[in-house]
Enzyme design. Structure first.
Site, PDB file in Angstrom:
ATOM      1  N   TRP A  42       0.669  -1.117   0.134  1.00  0.00           N
ATOM      2  CA  TRP A  42      -0.221  -0.062   0.258  1.00  0.00           C
ATOM      3  C   TRP A  42       0.489   1.496  -0.083  1.00  0.00           C
ATOM      4  O   TRP A  42       0.565   2.331  -1.008  1.00  0.00           O
ATOM      5  CB  TRP A  42      -0.825  -0.169   0.895  1.00  0.00           C
ATOM      6  CG  TRP A  42      -1.860   1.124   1.219  1.00  0.00           C
ATOM      7  CD1 TRP A  42      -2.263   1.912   2.152  1.00  0.00           C
ATOM      8  CD2 TRP A  42      -2.871   1.977   0.218  1.00  0.00           C
ATOM      9  NE1 TRP A  42      -3.179   2.331   2.533  1.00  0.00           N
ATOM     10  CE2 TRP A  42      -2.988   2.580   1.489  1.00  0.00           C
ATOM     11  CE3 TRP A  42      -2.677   2.107  -1.135  1.00  0.00           C
ATOM     12  CZ2 TRP A  42      -4.474   3.613   0.554  1.00  0.00           C
ATOM     13  CZ3 TRP A  42      -3.661   2.299  -1.468  1.00  0.00           C
ATOM     14  CH2 TRP A  42      -5.323   3.358  -1.321  1.00  0.00           C
ATOM     15  N   LYS A 234     -11.857  -4.116  11.355  1.00  0.00           N
ATOM     16  CA  LYS A 234     -12.227  -4.695   9.911  1.00  0.00           C
ATOM     17  C   LYS A 234     -11.356  -6.132   9.504  1.00  0.00           C
ATOM     18  O   LYS A 234     -11.434  -6.663   9.711  1.00  0.00           O
ATOM     19  CB  LYS A 234     -12.524  -3.853   9.038  1.00  0.00           C
ATOM     20  CG  LYS A 234     -11.456  -3.277   8.472  1.00  0.00           C
ATOM     21  CD  LYS A 234     -10.523  -4.212   6.648  1.00  0.00           C
ATOM     22  CE  LYS A 234      -9.354  -3.209   6.554  1.00  0.00           C
ATOM     23  NZ  LYS A 234      -8.168  -4.332   5.924  1.00  0.00           N
TER      24      LYS A 234
HETATM   25  N1  LIG Z   1      -1.353  -3.567   1.110  1.00  0.00           N
HETATM   26  C1  LIG Z   1      -2.503  -3.097   1.241  1.00  0.00           C
HETATM   27  O1  LIG Z   1      -3.984  -3.317   0.662  1.00  0.00           O
HETATM   28  C2  LIG Z   1      -3.823  -1.931   1.884  1.00  0.00           C
HETATM   29  C3  LIG Z   1      -4.839  -1.324   2.260  1.00  0.00           C
HETATM   30  C4  LIG Z   1      -4.870  -0.124   2.959  1.00  0.00           C
HETATM   31  C5  LIG Z   1      -4.345  -0.460   4.602  1.00  0.00           C
HETATM   32  N2  LIG Z   1      -3.159  -1.267   4.173  1.00  0.00           N
HETATM   33  C6  LIG Z   1      -2.869  -0.496   5.617  1.00  0.00           C
HETATM   34  O2  LIG Z   1      -1.304  -0.525   5.101  1.00  0.00           O
HETATM   35  C7  LIG Z   1      -0.218  -0.240   6.184  1.00  0.00           C
HETATM   36  C8  LIG Z   1       0.983  -0.465   5.611  1.00  0.00           C
HETATM   37  O3  LIG Z   1       0.656  -1.863   4.461  1.00  0.00           O
HETATM   38  P1  LIG Z   1       1.885  -2.574   3.410  1.00  0.00           P
HETATM   39  O4  LIG Z   1       0.618  -3.435   2.561  1.00  0.00           O
HETATM   40  O5  LIG Z   1       1.990  -1.173   2.244  1.00  0.00           O
HETATM   41  O6  LIG Z   1       3.000  -3.335   3.707  1.00  0.00           O
HETATM   42  P2  LIG Z   1       3.034  -4.572   3.710  1.00  0.00           P
HETATM   43  O7  LIG Z   1       2.696  -5.769   4.517  1.00  0.00           O
HETATM   44  O8  LIG Z   1       3.099  -5.286   2.157  1.00  0.00           O
HETATM   45  O9  LIG Z   1       4.776  -4.737   3.323  1.00  0.00           O
HETATM   46  C9  LIG Z   1       5.630  -5.166   4.904  1.00  0.00           C
HETATM   47  C10 LIG Z   1       6.287  -3.500   5.065  1.00  0.00           C
HETATM   48  O10 LIG Z   1       6.834  -3.234   6.289  1.00  0.00           O
HETATM   49  C11 LIG Z   1       8.475  -3.445   5.819  1.00  0.00           C
HETATM   50  N3  LIG Z   1       9.210  -3.948   7.242  1.00  0.00           N
HETATM   51  C12 LIG Z   1       9.805  -5.559   7.876  1.00  0.00           C
HETATM   52  N4  LIG Z   1       9.834  -5.260   8.735  1.00  0.00           N
HETATM   53  C13 LIG Z   1      10.339  -4.142   8.666  1.00  0.00           C
HETATM   54  C14 LIG Z   1      10.581  -3.199  10.124  1.00  0.00           C
HETATM   55  N5  LIG Z   1      11.519  -3.663  11.028  1.00  0.00           N
HETATM   56  N6  LIG Z   1      10.872  -1.749   9.511  1.00  0.00           N
HETATM   57  C15 LIG Z   1       9.725  -1.283   9.125  1.00  0.00           C
HETATM   58  N7  LIG Z   1       9.852  -1.574   8.460  1.00  0.00           N
HETATM   59  C16 LIG Z   1       9.452  -3.323   8.525  1.00  0.00           C
HETATM   60  C17 LIG Z   1       8.586  -4.227   4.912  1.00  0.00           C
HETATM   61  O11 LIG Z   1      10.065  -3.529   3.993  1.00  0.00           O
HETATM   62  C18 LIG Z   1       7.666  -3.249   3.895  1.00  0.00           C
HETATM   63  O12 LIG Z   1       7.748  -2.526   3.874  1.00  0.00           O
HETATM   64  C19 LIG Z   1      -0.660  -1.246   7.172  1.00  0.00           C
HETATM   65  O13 LIG Z   1      -1.526  -0.743   8.712  1.00  0.00           O
HETATM   66  C20 LIG Z   1      -2.095  -2.078   6.194  1.00  0.00           C
HETATM   67  O14 LIG Z   1      -3.151  -2.488   6.857  1.00  0.00           O
HETATM   68  C21 LIG Z   1      -2.179  -2.058   2.929  1.00  0.00           C
HETATM   69  O1  LIG Z   2      -5.124  -7.357   2.374  1.00  0.00           O
HETATM   70  P1  LIG Z   2      -5.421  -6.814   3.880  1.00  0.00           P
HETATM   71  O2  LIG Z   2      -6.656  -7.490   4.406  1.00  0.00           O
HETATM   72  O3  LIG Z   2      -4.778  -6.302   5.053  1.00  0.00           O
HETATM   73  O4  LIG Z   2      -6.763  -5.614   3.952  1.00  0.00           O
HETATM   74  C1  LIG Z   2      -6.246  -4.362   2.849  1.00  0.00           C
HETATM   75  C2  LIG Z   2      -6.925  -3.007   2.916  1.00  0.00           C
HETATM   76  O5  LIG Z   2      -6.980  -2.577   3.919  1.00  0.00           O
HETATM   77  C3  LIG Z   2      -8.275  -3.210   2.203  1.00  0.00           C
HETATM   78  O6  LIG Z   2      -9.361  -2.069   2.216  1.00  0.00           O
END
Ligand SMILES: NC(=O)c1ccc[n+]([C@@H]2O[C@H](COP(=O)([O-])OP(=O)(O)OC[C@H]3O[C@@H](n4cnc5c(N)ncnc54)[C@H](O)[C@@H]3O)[C@@H](O)[C@H]2O)c1
Ligand SMILES: O=P(O)(O)OC[C@H](O)CO
Length: 381
Positions: A42, A234
């Site tokens: 994200w 959620k």
């Molecule tokens: N992926 C989605 O579809 C999505 C959508 C909306 C919101 N989110 C939220 O966004 C937030 C970030 O999720 P994401 O999908 O970008 O990440 P991700 O789960 O895809 O990736 C994990 C990240 O954590 C990093 N990481 C690993 N070890 C670490 C450490 N010790 N210190 C700091 N960083 C470290 C990795 O380098 C990587 O960038 C979360 O709260 C998630 O719920 C995700």
């Molecule tokens: O893939 P999840 O379950 O971390 O959900 C992704 C987003 O939060 C959806 O909005």
């Protein structure tokens, strides 16, 4: 009087307002610099959305800094070098160009030092450490927004990530949550999101402007806690939905789990923060995110595999195997929520939330999700 909805009351934004003003264009000192702290799935999509807008909006510097938690790829190269050479985050968002104006930076302090606008988007478990490193390193007057779905539980009680950022870094922090599966937004499929703000509507409008694209429609509401709790809770319901999928219980059971989950989300949010508005649950951050995450999210996917394995393989194991470095938030959030429920004597009021935690820790089998979730409901509305 016809009902009005706050998210619709905000005047439509002219994304190109100010472009024609050459004096403003030539004055770089007035332009905002944006840094994205985080570069996962994200985080990378957020950088892409923002980079498109900073190139097109005169009130922002073109360059978007993106802090990358450094990794060495199997090729032996640093992840930052590959992102800066190929313009792609080959590990967390392969195949998508982020925009040439995205600069990956592994030095956290350097990445934030000039930023007026800070976008936090890491898995929530890393934020406490990140905030500690950033104390005293943030530019005066900087504004923050958190895209992080999760919370911390401290001795004093639960702490939302936006509050952690605000209190540690002494900055205002909005939130952005919504039905936002990153891979879908990366390929520019239409979706909506909700910005939650506390008081300053002008700042909220600036965030809306920074994120909005024709395929990413953002509106703002004055309910930080409500928006953030929706995004956080959620993920626990998504684990329950995945368990039901893995048990092959069918759509009716899954819909029931989503309904019960939504009811617990609302009850828990309002018990913690009585100011949370009912209407927030009808925004993208509420019911829409719950639906998308229970249909297509990572929490759902891994919980499905957990149930198919009869709970014999741990969530940690499955996460590592199935997500290749991406992180689940639902299991740790269930633990954090459980801590709050136990501490406050509310366990029996939230059968779905507490059962998800007991299943994920192996105390109950996956099948308990349907046995206990609706057993002791107290919130009938
Ligand atoms: N992926 C989605 O579809 C999505 C959508 C909306 C919101 N989110 C939220 O966004 C937030 C970030 O999720 P994401 O999908 O970008 O990440 P991700 O789960 O895809 O990736 C994990 C990240 O954590 C990093 N990481 C690993 N070890 C670490 C450490 N010790 N210190 C700091 N960083 C470290 C990795 O380098 C990587 O960038 C979360 O709260 C998630 O719920 C995700
Ligand atoms: O893939 P999840 O379950 O971390 O959900 C992704 C987003 O939060 C959806 O909005």
């Amino acid at each position: 009087m016809a009902p009005t909805f706050e998210s619709q009351q905000m005047a439509p934004l002219d994304l190109h307002a100010g472009r024609e003003n050459p004096a403003r264009n030539s004055n770089d000192g007035h332009k905002s610099r944006v840094t994205v702290v985080g570069s996962g799935n994200w985080g990378s999509v957020a950088a892409k959305l923002i980079a498109f807008n900073t190139l097109n909006l005169p009130s922002f510097h073109d360059e978007v800094r993106m802090w990358v938690f450094q990794e060495i790829l199997p090729s032996g190269e640093k992840l930052t070098d590959v992102i800066n050479r190929t313009n792609e985050n080959v590990k967390y968002l392969p195949g998508i160009k982020l925009g040439k104006n995205v600069v990956a930076d592994a030095d956290l302090e350097n990445a934030v030092k000039d930023a007026n606008m800070l976008v936090f988007v890491t898995p929530h478990q890393f934020m406490e450490g990140i905030c500690k490193r950033l104390v005293g390193k943030i530019k005066e007057g900087a504004e923050a927004i958190s895209l992080i779905k999760g919370m911390e539980v401290k001795m004093e009680g639960p702490c939302m990530i936006s509050s952690l950022i605000s209190s540690q870094l002494k900055i205002n922090c909005c939130v952005l949550m919504g039905a936002n599966i990153a891979n879908e937004i990366a390929v520019e499929k239409l979706s909506e999101a909700t910005v939650g703000y506390r008081e300053n509507r002008e700042t909220a409008e600036k965030w809306v402007q920074l994120f909005s694209t024709p395929y990413f429609m953002v509106s703002a509401i004055q309910d930080v806690e409500g928006v953030e709790l929706c995004g956080t809770l959620k993920n626990v319901v998504a684990i329950a939905a995945g368990l039901v999928d893995g048990l092959e219980m069918g759509n009716n059971t899954k819909a029931a789990i989503m309904r019960i989950g939504l009811r617990e989300m609302k009850a828990f949010s309002k018990l913690l923060f009585p100011s949370v508005k009912d209407s927030t649950f009808f925004e993208s951050c509420g019911v829409a995110d719950l639906i998308t995450t229970c249909l297509g999210g990572r929490n759902r996917k891994v919980a499905d595999a957990f149930a198919r394995n009869g709970g014999q393989r741990s969530f940690d194991d499955l996460e590592a195997e199935m997500l290749q470095g991406q992180k689940l938030q639902g299991v740790s959030t269930a633990r954090e929520v459980y801590g709050v429920l136990r501490h406050r004597g509310w366990l029996e009021l939230f059968p779905l939330f507490s059962t998800v935690h007991e299943i994920s820790t192996g105390r109950l089998p996956p099948s308990a999700i349907v046995k206990y979730s609706e057993q002791k409901p107290i919130f009938s509305r």
